[in-house]
Design a protein around this motif. Structure first.
Motif, PDB file in Angstrom:
ATOM      1  N   PRO A 117      -8.630  24.800  40.798  1.00  0.00           N
ATOM      2  CA  PRO A 117      -8.260  25.171  42.175  1.00  0.00           C
ATOM      3  C   PRO A 117      -8.683  26.588  42.542  1.00  0.00           C
ATOM      4  N   ARG A 150     -11.030  20.588  42.747  1.00  0.00           N
ATOM      5  CA  ARG A 150      -9.609  20.745  43.043  1.00  0.00           C
ATOM      6  C   ARG A 150      -9.419  21.927  43.992  1.00  0.00           C
ATOM      7  N   GLY A 151      -8.227  22.050  44.540  1.00  0.00           N
ATOM      8  CA  GLY A 151      -7.960  23.146  45.462  1.00  0.00           C
ATOM      9  C   GLY A 151      -8.706  22.969  46.778  1.00  0.00           C
ATOM     10  N   ARG A 176      -4.731   9.748  45.252  1.00  0.00           N
ATOM     11  CA  ARG A 176      -4.643  11.011  45.973  1.00  0.00           C
ATOM     12  C   ARG A 176      -5.796  11.233  46.953  1.00  0.00           C
ATOM     13  N   GLY A 196       4.011  15.310  42.300  1.00  0.00           N
ATOM     14  CA  GLY A 196       3.569  16.647  41.962  1.00  0.00           C
ATOM     15  C   GLY A 196       2.566  17.142  42.980  1.00  0.00           C
ATOM     16  N   SER A 197       1.807  18.159  42.636  1.00  0.00           N
ATOM     17  CA  SER A 197       0.812  18.687  43.554  1.00  0.00           C
ATOM     18  C   SER A 197      -0.513  17.951  43.375  1.00  0.00           C
ATOM     19  N   GLU A 198      -1.312  18.380  42.395  1.00  0.00           N
ATOM     20  CA  GLU A 198      -2.568  17.671  42.131  1.00  0.00           C
ATOM     21  C   GLU A 198      -2.516  16.851  40.847  1.00  0.00           C
ATOM     22  N   ASN A 200       0.410  15.131  37.723  1.00  0.00           N
ATOM     23  CA  ASN A 200       1.778  14.880  37.248  1.00  0.00           C
ATOM     24  C   ASN A 200       1.645  14.091  35.954  1.00  0.00           C
TER      25      ASN A 200
END
Length: 248
Positions: A117, A150-151, A176, A196-198, A200
């Protein structure tokens, strides 16, 4: 065309794994790029039809400030500030050549680049990422390069242009994001758990999750080869359950 199911790394003994799956994404190639001898021995040990995909050496994608660098036994040569973030530096490009040599020994066809990220998203970074893939396409000629951003980069408007221009496989977690389908005939999914975010990693997929995954994958497998690589704590069991669902 077909669905290939496996895990990111060997969560059980290799003998047991070979008996269940026909593909694995190697993770040790990311943390500490192994020797050619090691790669050749692993290739000779595995069944003839078994496929290795490899996660590219971390120095190409992650800067020296990344905590994962601390796990490396063999530090890369040159100026460490020139590594990571897909910079088109001599150091990064040489690290890619080393990664390709390991992929050749394994008879792999897919090399996975997973950027963190923290990869900057700016006009400058767009240009250097584009230059990196321009040069990487020549270095990794004959291989499929997959990129999991990512990010901010995962939503960057230039992402699709780069994927199209250089024939990169857009790697996503299918729960996602939706992959941008470029020119190649491959779809590559990495599953990091739901919630979660990106990521889990402690998530265990339910039967309903796997049915939904089946529906997603089936849309692509008609005319493309689809890789489904689980990357969670329960990946061996979840992948085996998904394989049974696909085959039922």
């Amino acid at each position: 065309m077909g669905i290939k199911i496996g895990c990111c790394g060997f969560p059980v003994s290799r003998k047991k794994y070979y008996g269940e799956f026909n593909v694995v994404e190697l993770q040790n190639t990311f943390y500490d790029l192994p020797s050619i001898d090691w790669a050749e021995n692993l290739r000779s040990e595995a069944p003839g039809d078994f496929e290795f995909t490899i996660k590219a050496w971390q120095v190409i994608t992650h800067p020296a400030s990344s905590p994962t660098w601390k796990k490396m036994r063999r530090k890369p040569r040159g100026d460490t500030s020139n590594y990571g973030f897909l910079k088109p530096s001599n150091e990064n490009l040489e690290a890619l050549r080393e990664t390709v040599r390991v992929a050749e020994a394994l008879k792999s066809k897919i090399i996975v680049l997973q950027t963190p990220p923290s990869l900057p998203y700016s006009r400058e970074s767009v240009e250097w990422v584009r230059e990196f893939f321009s040069k990487a396409s020549d270095i990794a000629q004959g291989f499929i390069l997959g990129w999991e951003p990512r990010g901010e980069w995962s939503k960057a408007r230039e992402l699709y242009d780069i994927i199209e221009e250089f024939g990169i496989v857009h790697i996503v977690d299918p729960f996602r994001a939706t992959p941008h389908l470029g020119k190649g005939g491959v779809v590559y999914f990495r599953l990091h758990g739901i919630g979660g975010s990106e990521v889990n990693y402690r998530y265990k997929y339910t039967d309903d999750d796997l049915k939904r995954l089946h529906e997603i994958v089936s849309k692509y497998s008609v005319d493309r080869e689809v890789y489904v690589l689980f990357n969670n704590v329960y990946m061996f069991d979840d992948a085996a359950r998904f394989k049974r669902l696909i085959n039922s």
